[in-house]
Design a protein around this motif. Sequence first.
Motif, PDB file in Angstrom:
ATOM      1  N   LEU A 171       0.867  -1.179   0.000  1.00 29.48           N
ATOM      2  CA  LEU A 171       0.000   0.000   0.000  1.00 29.48           C
ATOM      3  C   LEU A 171       0.901   1.225   0.000  1.00 29.48           C
ATOM      4  O   LEU A 171       1.723   1.383   0.903  1.00 29.48           O
ATOM      5  CB  LEU A 171      -0.905   0.008   1.233  1.00 29.48           C
ATOM      6  CG  LEU A 171      -1.813  -1.217   1.400  1.00 29.48           C
ATOM      7  CD1 LEU A 171      -2.715  -1.059   2.622  1.00 29.48           C
ATOM      8  CD2 LEU A 171      -2.646  -1.457   0.154  1.00 29.48           C
ATOM      9  N   LYS A 221      -5.733  -1.031 -12.757  1.00 27.64           N
ATOM     10  CA  LYS A 221      -6.707   0.030 -13.011  1.00 27.64           C
ATOM     11  C   LYS A 221      -6.203   1.347 -12.451  1.00 27.64           C
ATOM     12  O   LYS A 221      -5.343   1.369 -11.543  1.00 27.64           O
ATOM     13  CB  LYS A 221      -8.081  -0.318 -12.431  1.00 27.64           C
ATOM     14  CG  LYS A 221      -8.128  -0.624 -10.954  1.00 27.64           C
ATOM     15  CD  LYS A 221      -9.558  -0.904 -10.464  1.00 27.64           C
ATOM     16  CE  LYS A 221      -9.858  -2.287  -9.940  1.00 27.64           C
ATOM     17  NZ  LYS A 221      -9.037  -2.834  -8.884  1.00 27.64           N
ATOM     18  N   TYR A 225     -10.430  10.111  -9.054  1.00 29.98           N
ATOM     19  CA  TYR A 225     -11.686  10.096  -8.312  1.00 29.98           C
ATOM     20  C   TYR A 225     -12.112  11.489  -7.858  1.00 29.98           C
ATOM     21  O   TYR A 225     -13.293  11.779  -7.782  1.00 29.98           O
ATOM     22  CB  TYR A 225     -11.536   9.247  -7.041  1.00 29.98           C
ATOM     23  CG  TYR A 225     -11.776   7.778  -7.204  1.00 29.98           C
ATOM     24  CD1 TYR A 225     -13.005   7.291  -7.639  1.00 29.98           C
ATOM     25  CD2 TYR A 225     -10.779   6.856  -6.884  1.00 29.98           C
ATOM     26  CE1 TYR A 225     -13.229   5.919  -7.744  1.00 29.98           C
ATOM     27  CE2 TYR A 225     -10.999   5.485  -6.985  1.00 29.98           C
ATOM     28  CZ  TYR A 225     -12.225   5.024  -7.413  1.00 29.98           C
ATOM     29  OH  TYR A 225     -12.454   3.678  -7.522  1.00 29.98           O
ATOM     30  N   ALA A 226     -11.144  12.310  -7.512  1.00 30.56           N
ATOM     31  CA  ALA A 226     -11.534  13.495  -6.743  1.00 30.56           C
ATOM     32  C   ALA A 226     -10.711  14.730  -7.085  1.00 30.56           C
ATOM     33  O   ALA A 226     -10.608  15.642  -6.272  1.00 30.56           O
ATOM     34  CB  ALA A 226     -11.403  13.181  -5.241  1.00 30.56           C
ATOM     35  N   PHE A 236      -5.514   7.419  -8.023  1.00 33.28           N
ATOM     36  CA  PHE A 236      -5.674   6.044  -7.527  1.00 33.28           C
ATOM     37  C   PHE A 236      -5.210   5.073  -8.598  1.00 33.28           C
ATOM     38  O   PHE A 236      -5.474   5.281  -9.787  1.00 33.28           O
ATOM     39  CB  PHE A 236      -7.152   5.776  -7.214  1.00 33.28           C
ATOM     40  CG  PHE A 236      -7.458   4.349  -6.827  1.00 33.28           C
ATOM     41  CD1 PHE A 236      -7.492   3.979  -5.497  1.00 33.28           C
ATOM     42  CD2 PHE A 236      -7.702   3.381  -7.797  1.00 33.28           C
ATOM     43  CE1 PHE A 236      -7.770   2.658  -5.133  1.00 33.28           C
ATOM     44  CE2 PHE A 236      -7.971   2.061  -7.438  1.00 33.28           C
ATOM     45  CZ  PHE A 236      -8.012   1.713  -6.103  1.00 33.28           C
ATOM     46  N   ASP A 238      -4.202   0.549  -8.956  1.00 34.99           N
ATOM     47  CA  ASP A 238      -3.806  -0.708  -8.328  1.00 34.99           C
ATOM     48  C   ASP A 238      -3.514  -1.745  -9.396  1.00 34.99           C
ATOM     49  O   ASP A 238      -3.820  -1.538 -10.584  1.00 34.99           O
ATOM     50  CB  ASP A 238      -4.818  -1.198  -7.288  1.00 34.99           C
ATOM     51  CG  ASP A 238      -6.133  -1.700  -7.862  1.00 34.99           C
ATOM     52  OD1 ASP A 238      -6.321  -1.650  -9.093  1.00 34.99           O
ATOM     53  OD2 ASP A 238      -6.983  -2.128  -7.070  1.00 34.99           O
ATOM     54  N   ARG A 252      -1.664  -1.138  -4.184  1.00 35.76           N
ATOM     55  CA  ARG A 252      -2.482   0.051  -4.410  1.00 35.76           C
ATOM     56  C   ARG A 252      -1.598   1.263  -4.160  1.00 35.76           C
ATOM     57  O   ARG A 252      -0.842   1.301  -3.186  1.00 35.76           O
ATOM     58  CB  ARG A 252      -3.629   0.108  -3.413  1.00 35.76           C
ATOM     59  CG  ARG A 252      -4.502   1.355  -3.611  1.00 35.76           C
ATOM     60  CD  ARG A 252      -5.425   1.605  -2.424  1.00 35.76           C
ATOM     61  NE  ARG A 252      -4.750   2.335  -1.372  1.00 35.76           N
ATOM     62  CZ  ARG A 252      -5.152   2.361  -0.112  1.00 35.76           C
ATOM     63  NH1 ARG A 252      -6.188   1.667   0.289  1.00 35.76           N
ATOM     64  NH2 ARG A 252      -4.489   3.070   0.788  1.00 35.76           N
ATOM     65  N   ASP A 254      -1.908   5.687  -4.240  1.00 29.41           N
ATOM     66  CA  ASP A 254      -2.921   6.748  -4.290  1.00 29.41           C
ATOM     67  C   ASP A 254      -2.333   8.049  -3.769  1.00 29.41           C
ATOM     68  O   ASP A 254      -1.260   8.067  -3.156  1.00 29.41           O
ATOM     69  CB  ASP A 254      -4.150   6.352  -3.460  1.00 29.41           C
ATOM     70  CG  ASP A 254      -3.843   6.274  -1.983  1.00 29.41           C
ATOM     71  OD1 ASP A 254      -3.796   7.336  -1.328  1.00 29.41           O
ATOM     72  OD2 ASP A 254      -3.617   5.165  -1.466  1.00 29.41           O
ATOM     73  N   PHE A 256      -4.140  10.083  -1.596  1.00 27.93           N
ATOM     74  CA  PHE A 256      -5.202  10.431  -0.654  1.00 27.93           C
ATOM     75  C   PHE A 256      -4.755  10.460   0.804  1.00 27.93           C
ATOM     76  O   PHE A 256      -5.582  10.356   1.697  1.00 27.93           O
ATOM     77  CB  PHE A 256      -6.394   9.488  -0.818  1.00 27.93           C
ATOM     78  CG  PHE A 256      -7.228   9.804  -2.030  1.00 27.93           C
ATOM     79  CD1 PHE A 256      -8.048  10.925  -2.038  1.00 27.93           C
ATOM     80  CD2 PHE A 256      -7.180   9.009  -3.161  1.00 27.93           C
ATOM     81  CE1 PHE A 256      -8.810  11.238  -3.159  1.00 27.93           C
ATOM     82  CE2 PHE A 256      -7.936   9.311  -4.287  1.00 27.93           C
ATOM     83  CZ  PHE A 256      -8.756  10.428  -4.285  1.00 27.93           C
ATOM     84  N   LEU A 351      -7.225  -0.401 -16.691  1.00 25.51           N
ATOM     85  CA  LEU A 351      -8.631  -0.022 -16.878  1.00 25.51           C
ATOM     86  C   LEU A 351      -8.845   1.336 -16.211  1.00 25.51           C
ATOM     87  O   LEU A 351      -8.327   1.584 -15.121  1.00 25.51           O
ATOM     88  CB  LEU A 351      -9.464  -1.084 -16.153  1.00 25.51           C
ATOM     89  CG  LEU A 351     -10.962  -1.084 -16.306  1.00 25.51           C
ATOM     90  CD1 LEU A 351     -11.364  -1.455 -17.737  1.00 25.51           C
ATOM     91  CD2 LEU A 351     -11.552  -2.123 -15.328  1.00 25.51           C
ATOM     92  N   ILE A 353     -11.305   3.723 -14.329  1.00 28.57           N
ATOM     93  CA  ILE A 353     -12.575   3.649 -13.592  1.00 28.57           C
ATOM     94  C   ILE A 353     -12.851   4.981 -12.911  1.00 28.57           C
ATOM     95  O   ILE A 353     -12.058   5.920 -13.016  1.00 28.57           O
ATOM     96  CB  ILE A 353     -12.550   2.540 -12.524  1.00 28.57           C
ATOM     97  CG1 ILE A 353     -11.414   2.792 -11.518  1.00 28.57           C
ATOM     98  CG2 ILE A 353     -12.421   1.180 -13.151  1.00 28.57           C
ATOM     99  CD1 ILE A 353     -11.609   2.086 -10.214  1.00 28.57           C
ATOM    100  N   GLY A 354     -13.952   5.011 -12.155  1.00 27.08           N
ATOM    101  CA  GLY A 354     -14.269   6.187 -11.350  1.00 27.08           C
ATOM    102  C   GLY A 354     -14.637   7.386 -12.193  1.00 27.08           C
ATOM    103  O   GLY A 354     -14.992   7.277 -13.355  1.00 27.08           O
TER     104      GLY A 354
END
Lengths: 355, 355
Positions: A171, A221, A225-226, A236, A238, A252, A254, A256, A351, A353-354
């Motif tokens: 992580l 992926k 997100y934000a 993000f 992973d 993962r 990120d 965040f 991929l 996503i989000g």
Amino acid sequence: MSDGMNYAPKGKPQPVVNPGEFVFAAIGLDHGHIYGQCNGLVEAGATLAAVYDPDPAKVTAFVERFPGTRVARSEQEILQDASIQLVAAAAVPADRSALGNRVMQHGKDYFTDKCPFTTLDQLAETKRVVAQTGRKYAVYYSERLHNESALYAGELVHGGAIGRVLQVIGLGPHRLGAPNRPAWFFELARYGGILCDIGSHQVEQFLFYSGATDGQVLHSKVANYAHAEYPELQDFGDATIVGNNGATNYFRVDWFTPNGLSNWGDGRTIIMGTLGYIELRKYVDVTRGNGNQVYWVDQHGEHHVDVDGRIGYPFFGQLVRDCLDRTEHAMTQAHAFKAAELSLQAQAHALRIGQ
Amino acid sequence: MSDGMNYAPKGKPQPVVNPGEFVFAAIGLDHGHIYGQCNGLVEAGATLAAVYDPDPAKVTAFVERFPGTRVARSEQEILQDASIQLVAAAAVPADRSALGNRVMQHGKDYFTDKCPFTTLDQLAETKRVVAQTGRKYAVYYSERLHNESALYAGELVHGGAIGRVLQVIGLGPHRLGAPNRPAWFFELARYGGILCDIGSHQVEQFLFYSGATDGQVLHSKVANYAHAEYPELQDFGDATIVGNNGATNYFRVDWFTPNGLSNWGDGRTIIMGTLGYIELRKYVDVTRGNGNQVYWVDQHGEHHVDVDGRIGYPFFGQLVRDCLDRTEHAMTQAHAFKAAELSLQAQAHALRIGQ
């Protein structure tokens, strides 16, 4: 320290050479990791002779930190200085390969910040230059090489403490600190994507702990997100990989890390073996302070050891000796390249996503 | 307790009904979870009237734990007893759906141990029976419903402590304890596979914390790394899912809890949101003892709270009231089925690795 960009742990000086015996220069100060790279080399006894960056402000800050470093007027001045044996660099990620190729073509070894490449084409070209020149393209995978808990875990694993390694989970949360980031940080073609960039640390750790020498990316992926205000940022990502020895990896990464965390990121590594598992709380142990905390459980019980300040950073001395002796004790070229290759593949096939 | 098979936490009695107002029976004592299921219902004030299992030894042990329970001579005796409103069951996984269908067709609600199904066909058939009978097919997802840290995390998340949930990571290691396991535990068609079985807990937690009501399995894998003597055992599995709200899930389940761990498994849940993250050390906090430890970091700081014994298990009282009032406060039928569906899909499409 608050955003991890200037992460440059101080170790104990452990010179492996006499003053002047191994001379290096710094080119490309775009990422603060250059300080960690140069600290490590200086602690190993290397002599920092010169620095070059087109940005005078970066050079001034660098010379304040490493007083007496000669300021070169151009990259060429350093490349053509026959006394310089290695160039350390933390250029913009997309520029690292080309700079390294120029360095190696001038007969010097190269030590770049991760990620070492942003495209598979760069990797292929640099492999060609390494083969042609016989020089080293070393990579500062700081999240293992410059973290004592990560180094201690290597001793445990390779000493057989948890049996055969089956899985490594990593992580890698990081604090964004957007206002302090340069423009390139938000430009996909220049930073390479989150799996390529901070993901490369994770793949390197997987290969190291599991002993896999190759692997296959099974899934990956990415998301933003934000942070719609930075459309090319991936906040993000992973991936999961299977190694050529059957061990697997999930990681993962990120951006965040919450403001309330006392450090830039609650990095963890969990290494599961047939006979036990190890958990690293690398930079912080939530509500308990310092990182470099190693927890492991084996057939006999539960263990915890605080290795903060107890291990040091042998990578740098090994790298200096490898350059002088043409050995590969610090890290093999194949390993450094394979970690990059798999993280580039994870990035290329990710991929989205989000939203 | 050592293998988790008899995990049956004791809470505080919090009756929601008067004695005799809600009467249930137990059928199918194959998995020790039946004790947790019955404990929970009895603490909620339900009256345990009868038990049936074809194995007299299991029945004897059960009656010792719940003295005064009438021993039925057949399943039919219980199904045809109009005073019994619900049947709790922990049959062999492959038999749970058919038993539940019979129970519901006799006008009773059903409360099964997870995993509720071992095939997607069973799920489809049970959905049909639920629609036809209007009865409940409730599932004991004990790793959330019977864990106080997991319940407390729900309060934090739904209170907005970490913003929008982006990802849930679940680690579900379990102690194998092979000598104490029944034959069906090692027969793939009967236990359903590791992702279907202990993976169903993980998917349920993802849906609950993220608020996703549907999802897509993006990747999953299983292995038998180290138990060639049980060729149908899967000792490792993992999966990643994306929810219909964009949140993602990664989970790993395994049977590699080392003998030195003080509990049956170091279950963790890490919930990452836009404004912070939560880590649950559910059953043990390595080298520090008790589980039910909640760590979280938000915009203001790092937090740790020991919720062991402080939350209780409201699910059981809610379930009893739901059965009487025909409401869905404990868990919706759709949620219980969706968690099963995604874990069955993860199992069905899992890549086989290792050896």
